[in-house]
Design an enzyme around this catalytic site. Sequence first.
Site, PDB file in Angstrom:
ATOM      1  N   ASN A 179       0.929 -10.273  11.211  1.00  0.00           N
ATOM      2  CA  ASN A 179       1.137  -9.474  11.715  1.00  0.00           C
ATOM      3  C   ASN A 179       0.130  -8.861  11.942  1.00  0.00           C
ATOM      4  O   ASN A 179      -0.036  -8.190  10.876  1.00  0.00           O
ATOM      5  CB  ASN A 179       2.219  -8.634  10.955  1.00  0.00           C
ATOM      6  CG  ASN A 179       2.624  -7.962  11.593  1.00  0.00           C
ATOM      7  OD1 ASN A 179       2.450  -7.209  12.748  1.00  0.00           O
ATOM      8  ND2 ASN A 179       3.447  -7.239  10.748  1.00  0.00           N
ATOM      9  N   TRP A 180      -0.510  -8.725  13.277  1.00  0.00           N
ATOM     10  CA  TRP A 180      -1.435  -7.784  13.974  1.00  0.00           C
ATOM     11  C   TRP A 180      -1.520  -5.967  13.072  1.00  0.00           C
ATOM     12  O   TRP A 180      -2.521  -5.326  13.702  1.00  0.00           O
ATOM     13  CB  TRP A 180      -2.767  -7.524  14.749  1.00  0.00           C
ATOM     14  CG  TRP A 180      -3.298  -9.672  14.925  1.00  0.00           C
ATOM     15  CD1 TRP A 180      -3.513 -10.470  13.530  1.00  0.00           C
ATOM     16  CD2 TRP A 180      -4.232 -10.169  15.579  1.00  0.00           C
ATOM     17  NE1 TRP A 180      -3.838 -11.385  13.563  1.00  0.00           N
ATOM     18  CE2 TRP A 180      -5.239 -11.297  14.825  1.00  0.00           C
ATOM     19  CE3 TRP A 180      -4.678  -9.415  16.563  1.00  0.00           C
ATOM     20  CZ2 TRP A 180      -5.150 -11.876  15.549  1.00  0.00           C
ATOM     21  CZ3 TRP A 180      -5.762 -10.313  17.656  1.00  0.00           C
ATOM     22  CH2 TRP A 180      -5.642 -11.669  17.040  1.00  0.00           C
ATOM     23  N   SER A 186       1.424  -7.379   1.123  1.00  0.00           N
ATOM     24  CA  SER A 186      -0.019  -7.296   0.038  1.00  0.00           C
ATOM     25  C   SER A 186       0.223  -8.425  -0.135  1.00  0.00           C
ATOM     26  O   SER A 186      -0.689  -8.543  -1.465  1.00  0.00           O
ATOM     27  CB  SER A 186       0.127  -6.561  -0.730  1.00  0.00           C
ATOM     28  OG  SER A 186      -0.142  -4.544  -0.269  1.00  0.00           O
ATOM     29  N   GLY A 211       0.430  -8.944   7.324  1.00  0.00           N
ATOM     30  CA  GLY A 211      -0.924  -7.539   7.491  1.00  0.00           C
ATOM     31  C   GLY A 211      -1.914  -7.662   7.468  1.00  0.00           C
ATOM     32  O   GLY A 211      -2.967  -8.528   7.897  1.00  0.00           O
ATOM     33  N   GLY A 212      -2.551  -6.501   6.454  1.00  0.00           N
ATOM     34  CA  GLY A 212      -4.219  -6.819   6.902  1.00  0.00           C
ATOM     35  C   GLY A 212      -4.996  -7.556   6.490  1.00  0.00           C
ATOM     36  O   GLY A 212      -6.009  -7.895   7.047  1.00  0.00           O
TER      37      GLY A 212
HETATM   38  P1  PGA Z   1       0.065  -6.123   4.353  1.00  0.00           P
HETATM   39  O1  PGA Z   1       1.501  -5.499   5.633  1.00  0.00           O
HETATM   40  O2  PGA Z   1       0.395  -8.009   3.830  1.00  0.00           O
HETATM   41  O3  PGA Z   1      -0.511  -5.410   4.849  1.00  0.00           O
HETATM   42  O4  PGA Z   1       0.555  -5.290   2.991  1.00  0.00           O
HETATM   43  C1  PGA Z   1       2.569  -7.237   6.054  1.00  0.00           C
HETATM   44  C2  PGA Z   1       4.202  -7.036   6.849  1.00  0.00           C
HETATM   45  O5  PGA Z   1       3.976  -5.076   6.851  1.00  0.00           O
HETATM   46  O6  PGA Z   1       4.325  -7.638   7.456  1.00  0.00           O
END
Ligand code: PGA
Length: 253
Positions: A9-10, A217, A238-239
Site C-alpha cells: 500500500n503505497w 508495521s 505500507g511504509g
Molecule cells: P504500515 O502501513 O505498514 O506503514 O504500518 C500499513 C497500512 O496502512 O496498510
Amino acid sequence: MRKQIIAANWKMNGTLDQAKKLLEAFANENASLTVDENKIAVFAVPAPYLLLAKDILKGSPYLEVAAQNCYSKKSGAFTGEISVEMLQSIGVKYVLIGHSERREYFNETNAFLAEKVNISLEYGIAPIFCCGEPLDIREANTQNDYVASQIAESLFQLSKIEITKLIIAYEPIWAIGTGKTASSAQAQEMHASIRATLATKYGNDVARKISILYGGSVKASNAAEIFAQPDVDGGLVGGASLNAEEFINIINA
Ligand code: PGA
C-alpha cells in the site's frame, strides 16, 4: 488451499519517476521472487500510476495491481471519484476498501463500505477489505467484537459465493505507521476470531477459503514470524513497501 497475498500500500507517496523505478525493480526481480499461482504480490499504487503499473508488471504473472479506493456508484456527477467501471476497463483486479485512513479522514462508515464492496464484486474486482481497532478498543480488550461488527456491517449482505472472492486485511490502527507491530500471537488470535465470525455466517468451509492478511508495521525483520501463524495468509504493507529491497525480502518471507 488459501491464497497467500503480500500487498503493498503505497498510500499518497511518490512521483511518476519514483513509481516507475520502484515498479521496474520488482519486474526485474520477478524471477527471484517466491511467487506463484497460490502466492501473489499486489501493488496498490496511487491512481495516476495504475496504468503505468499495469504496463510495467504485465510480463510478471503473479504481480498484480490494485487501486487504493473506489466510489460506491457506477458513474455520474461525483467529481474526483474513481468508479469500479473505470478500474475494470483498465484491467485492475483488486481494490483496497475501508482502509483505516479512509475511515478516519474521510468518514467512511461500515454501511458506506458495504456499498463499495457490493459494486466492486459486481464488476469483478476483488475487494481487499480492511478492518481493525483503535488503541482505546484494544486497551478495553473489546477488539474482537469491534472487528466482528465491522465485518458484519460491511460484508454480511454478501452471498457465500461473493464472500469467497474477497480478501480481508486486519490492520490494528495502533500498529499502522507507528513501528509497533501486533505480536504474532495477537495477530493469530484476531485472525482466528475473524475466521470464526465468518464461519458463524457462512460456515467453516467458506471461512477456511478466505485469505486474511495482517497489516501494521510489517517489515522484513518481523514478516516471517507473523506470516507463519496458521490464520495469517500474508500481509498488507505500507511504509516498508516503498523500499524495493525491503519489500522483496517481505515477499520472500
Ligand atoms: P504500515 O502501513 O505498514 O506503514 O504500518 C500499513 C497500512 O496502512 O496498510
